[in-house]
Design a protein around this motif. Sequence first.
Motif, PDB file in Angstrom:
ATOM      1  N   SER A 332       0.824  -1.203   0.000  1.00 12.75           N
ATOM      2  CA  SER A 332       0.000   0.000   0.000  1.00 12.75           C
ATOM      3  C   SER A 332       0.858   1.254   0.000  1.00 12.75           C
ATOM      4  CB  SER A 332      -0.938   0.009   1.220  1.00 12.75           C
ATOM      5  OG  SER A 332      -0.195   0.046   2.427  1.00 12.75           O
ATOM      6  N   LYS A 333       2.150   1.113   0.337  1.00 15.26           N
ATOM      7  CA  LYS A 333       3.079   2.232   0.330  1.00 15.26           C
ATOM      8  C   LYS A 333       3.881   2.314  -0.967  1.00 15.26           C
ATOM      9  CE  LYS A 333       2.327   3.468   4.664  1.00 15.26           C
ATOM     10  NZ  LYS A 333       1.789   4.797   5.034  1.00 15.26           N
ATOM     11  N   VAL A 334       3.707   1.327  -1.824  1.00 14.03           N
ATOM     12  CA  VAL A 334       4.510   1.263  -3.047  1.00 14.03           C
ATOM     13  C   VAL A 334       3.733   1.879  -4.204  1.00 14.03           C
ATOM     14  CG1 VAL A 334       5.618  -0.281  -4.713  1.00 14.03           C
ATOM     15  CG2 VAL A 334       5.713  -0.802  -2.266  1.00 14.03           C
ATOM     16  N   THR A 335       4.367   2.783  -4.930  1.00 16.41           N
ATOM     17  CA  THR A 335       3.752   3.376  -6.113  1.00 16.41           C
ATOM     18  C   THR A 335       4.429   2.833  -7.366  1.00 16.41           C
ATOM     19  OG1 THR A 335       5.262   5.259  -6.011  1.00 16.41           O
ATOM     20  CG2 THR A 335       3.140   5.489  -4.896  1.00 16.41           C
ATOM     21  N   ILE A 336       3.608   2.458  -8.324  1.00 18.65           N
ATOM     22  CA  ILE A 336       4.100   1.929  -9.601  1.00 18.65           C
ATOM     23  C   ILE A 336       3.383   2.715 -10.702  1.00 18.65           C
ATOM     24  CG2 ILE A 336       4.489  -0.142 -10.985  1.00 18.65           C
ATOM     25  CD1 ILE A 336       4.023  -1.789  -8.476  1.00 18.65           C
ATOM     26  N   GLU A 340      -0.258   1.984 -12.713  1.00 15.30           N
ATOM     27  CA  GLU A 340      -1.463   2.783 -12.508  1.00 15.30           C
ATOM     28  C   GLU A 340      -2.099   3.168 -13.841  1.00 15.30           C
ATOM     29  OE1 GLU A 340      -2.551   3.009  -9.579  1.00 15.30           O
ATOM     30  OE2 GLU A 340      -0.749   2.313  -8.550  1.00 15.30           O
ATOM     31  N   LYS A 341      -1.308   3.241 -14.896  1.00 13.36           N
ATOM     32  CA  LYS A 341      -1.847   3.589 -16.219  1.00 13.36           C
ATOM     33  C   LYS A 341      -2.582   2.428 -16.868  1.00 13.36           C
ATOM     34  CE  LYS A 341       1.831   6.944 -17.257  1.00 13.36           C
ATOM     35  NZ  LYS A 341       2.950   7.284 -18.194  1.00 13.36           N
ATOM     36  N   VAL A 342      -2.368   1.216 -16.360  1.00  4.03           N
ATOM     37  CA  VAL A 342      -3.004   0.037 -16.949  1.00  4.03           C
ATOM     38  C   VAL A 342      -4.437  -0.082 -16.423  1.00  4.03           C
ATOM     39  CG1 VAL A 342      -2.926  -2.469 -17.197  1.00  4.03           C
ATOM     40  CG2 VAL A 342      -0.794  -1.151 -17.148  1.00  4.03           C
TER      41      VAL A 342
END
Length: 682
Positions: A332-336, A340-342
């Motif tokens: 929940s702390k990881v941004t990808i 997110e665009k998928v």
Amino acid sequence: MLKLVQLYVYDLSNGLARQLSLQLTGKQIDGIWHTSVVVFGREIFYGQGISITHPGQSHHGNPLRMVDVGQTDIDEETFEEYLTEMRQHYTADKYHLLDFNCNSFTNDVVGFLTGGSIPDWIKDLPSDFLSTPFGAALRPTIDNMFRRPIPGAVSTPATIQPTPQSARAAINASPDPALASTLLQSVASQATLGPSSMAPPSQSTSTVAAPVHICTNPTSFHNTLKTHRAVVAFFTSATCGPCRMIEPLFDQLAHEKTEAAKLAGGIAFAKIDMGVGMGGMVGSEYGVRVTPTFIFFLDGIKKHEMKGANRAELTSQVNMLLFEAYPPHPHSKVTIPALEKVSTNPILFTQVPKLDIVTTKLCSFVDSASRPIPNSQTIKHTLSSEFAGYLRGQFSSNGKAVRSSATPQMLTKWTETTKTLVGHLPPSQLFPLVDMWRLAILDNVVSSWCATAAGNMTDPIQILIVKALSTLRSSEAPSTMRNYILTTLRLLSNTFSDLTLAHHVLSPSGKRSSVTSLVITTLLHEDASVRTAASSLAFNMAAAIQKVRIEQMRAMNGSVSGLDEDGEWEIELVSAVLEAIRNEVQNEDIVHRLTASLAFLLRLSPVYESQLAPLLEVLQAKETLQSKLEKGGCGEQGVQNNDIRSLIAQVAESLLVHMAWDNTRGGGIQHKTYRDCEQCTL
């Protein structure tokens, strides 16, 4: 002198549940159980309040079973005092078919008399029913049947209201909507029917507080502690003014948090009236001397106690208990950003073929079958006129086309036709039929019906899957089976156009096993079109799981714990996707879909730390993904599309990391840390 205590068990469906449950719900349910307690020569039960009659003389007739649940040394006078107190609690307006019913009452009474409880196969019936797509879809209808009257309205306990429009589709989804509706209404009427002399119910102002567990004795409260990870206990009394002030907030939190924490062993909100039954004994056990008092339990152990009607503190303590029971997922702390665009919308195959050509080809196959097909003329008429006619109306680009709605009778007929053809034609001649179902499943009426179909005999999708699996295991040349496998995979991808059917496809009690076997086998198929379809299906499966986890994480402040999570199944699917990525050296689109599938399966997985992370290291998952960016990894120069390259790189760096255990901090408490992951704050 000890007295025998018996449980009389009745089936409110009069045998219909045993006969029709598989057809209506997809799960075998042997009865809609009503129970009563027989002791001191009387039969006591709850419907329109508490009723007492001679054993076997109630309006339910003869019991289906008589179960000995123990003996009691409590005298009849004490028991009568207990029932007098219970009448204040078990009133007609509080009755709810699933959440506060006759079995809730008998469980309390058995606990008071013997210290035991009623059998699990009775207590578990509501959760068994609601775990099915049909049951979940009908929940709003059932809730609407059991609503307490609004102020000023005429009191009509357990009134059967017209079915809400939003739930009508659920009933229509059954093979026999009229039967489903009639059965539900009948069960509701039987459940609440009682003696005409029953006193009128008390007035109330809200819907029944279904998530609140009413505990009137130590046994029922201890059972709540055993069956739930987290428990919020509200000790109250009828004369307590502050209790009345904070009770609406307690009920509100119960609704909100139990809805969010629909987990195995989730959270329960228990209400114990110190003046009702043996509620005072429950309070004494935990040293409760004033009301309101709130005690918060985790895994049966008392964690915190709060006295008074502090609204802010109650909300805060409930959130803290949930946080401790279900801590935020590390991801929940990881941004990808690339992930997110998928879009998590399903990949659908919506192209409409020339239906005249499709049906002509099918009918020619029927005529030239190696052995005569029974009722061939009827089958050809069904295909070319009924089935194709329906598809023309649904998918024709001609605005003048007449749109017809598929009925359960039509769908049953098409399924019987499908079953017959699958048994007589080879796979190479069946793909036009599969293509017709591929289109039909995009109609929510058809998909809803398929979601409630159960077993190979009545489920067209399962019939076609079984044929595909047997085809893959056969010695036939791959070229002869290619079209059938391809269209079946596209059909299964289209099942994700409907949420109810998608849930059934992914459910352990539904099609998950057979669909998983098919997708794992075909991800490595020699034909690129088949691999593309298989990767699309894998993507839809993973994306559907991801959406559920995201919704749960938002509701649970970052925590994720799946309702139907299965570590072994996730390991199987993740391993297959990784192997397919490793072997795909030609098609960037396939690598793209598989990488997104892998990310969705891993991100927020409840079993990531315990099972998936070690697997990823063993399988060298990070290196496998990164190799796709190098020469020869996928094409001569590796993946060239910049968006796909970004997704591969970010997934490899953010999710496919080695997990280590650090026991050096926090006085021996284990902390999870992720090497090579700068974005993780743990």
